[in-house]
Design a protein around this motif. Sequence first.
Motif, PDB file in Angstrom:
ATOM      1  N   GLY A 164      41.702  38.153  31.278  1.00 50.16           N
ATOM      2  CA  GLY A 164      41.800  38.689  32.632  1.00 50.16           C
ATOM      3  C   GLY A 164      40.484  38.820  33.366  1.00 50.16           C
ATOM      4  O   GLY A 164      40.467  39.069  34.579  1.00 50.16           O
ATOM      5  N   ASP A 167      39.500  36.992  36.674  1.00 48.81           N
ATOM      6  CA  ASP A 167      40.174  37.384  37.914  1.00 48.81           C
ATOM      7  C   ASP A 167      39.566  38.614  38.573  1.00 48.81           C
ATOM      8  O   ASP A 167      40.057  39.052  39.622  1.00 48.81           O
ATOM      9  N   ARG A 170      38.672  38.214  42.229  1.00 42.38           N
ATOM     10  CA  ARG A 170      39.679  37.606  43.115  1.00 42.38           C
ATOM     11  C   ARG A 170      40.285  38.647  44.058  1.00 42.38           C
ATOM     12  O   ARG A 170      41.497  38.783  44.163  1.00 42.38           O
ATOM     13  N   ARG A 173      43.449  40.538  45.111  1.00 43.09           N
ATOM     14  CA  ARG A 173      44.337  40.550  43.958  1.00 43.09           C
ATOM     15  C   ARG A 173      43.679  41.298  42.808  1.00 43.09           C
ATOM     16  O   ARG A 173      42.538  41.019  42.438  1.00 43.09           O
ATOM     17  N   PRO A 175      43.080  42.254  38.957  1.00 41.87           N
ATOM     18  CA  PRO A 175      43.251  41.611  37.651  1.00 41.87           C
ATOM     19  C   PRO A 175      43.993  42.528  36.681  1.00 41.87           C
ATOM     20  O   PRO A 175      44.177  43.717  36.946  1.00 41.87           O
ATOM     21  N   ALA A 213      38.534  30.395  36.145  1.00 42.43           N
ATOM     22  CA  ALA A 213      38.413  31.268  37.311  1.00 42.43           C
ATOM     23  C   ALA A 213      39.055  30.630  38.533  1.00 42.43           C
ATOM     24  O   ALA A 213      38.955  29.426  38.750  1.00 42.43           O
ATOM     25  N   PRO A 216      45.800  30.711  39.131  1.00 39.99           N
ATOM     26  CA  PRO A 216      46.794  31.708  38.779  1.00 39.99           C
ATOM     27  C   PRO A 216      47.080  31.693  37.300  1.00 39.99           C
ATOM     28  O   PRO A 216      46.929  30.656  36.644  1.00 39.99           O
ATOM     29  N   GLU A 217      47.498  32.828  36.773  1.00 40.40           N
ATOM     30  CA  GLU A 217      47.808  32.929  35.350  1.00 40.40           C
ATOM     31  C   GLU A 217      49.085  32.155  35.067  1.00 40.40           C
ATOM     32  O   GLU A 217      49.978  32.075  35.882  1.00 40.40           O
TER      33      GLU A 217
END
Length: 217
Positions: A164, A167, A170, A173, A175, A213, A216-217
């Motif tokens: 994680g 993120d 980001r 959003r 993480p 990086a 999206p996951e």
Amino acid sequence: MESNSSAAAVGTAGRIPRTYRAVMAVAGPIVRWWGRLEVEGLDTLPMRGAVILPANHDSAWDPVVIAFAARRRRQIQALAKASLWKNPLLRRVLDGMGQIPVRRGEADMDALDAAVQCLSAGGCLGIFPEGSRSQGRQLRARSGVGRLAQSVPEARIVCAAVSGTVDIARFPRRPRLKVTFFEPTPSSPSESALKLAVRLTAELRAVAPVAVAGRPE
């Protein structure tokens, strides 16, 4: 050349350097609140005694997140790239935290000696077997963690799989950070330093696959 003279960590809360505690305090809101940190297997990490803590490495945030996850049990001295010490302010912080500079791409015996000193004093040593950030690639393991295990056979090995962290930046959003501590498969006497490093890396990546990086996951 940067100095490898950091004092060995002792792993007791009352003797953790002020700089280390300050960095953990500053990182707290980002890691715990913004990052929604989840920690598993913390009891696997001994509160005292020599520990080698190999971890996967996808983000510059990995050392901070792992250290924060472990803060109630251990101070972690980590091997970090020597170029970070070129910044005078960052050098003071890293030295104050007891981190150890290592020159990449060469056999840095000074760093190895400092790492062995840390472990011999009962410290907890963090190391990235892959040597550098993955940047979305599957990197080969390097033998350093295996050589440390051979040099200090009494040290326990506890892996730290972190996910994680790529993120964190980001915004807006949020993480979902996670650190999983676990004991790896026991080593055999005939296992070479490189084979141990390869196996530890594979076990870490089984828990925390390579992350890129900005995706999206």
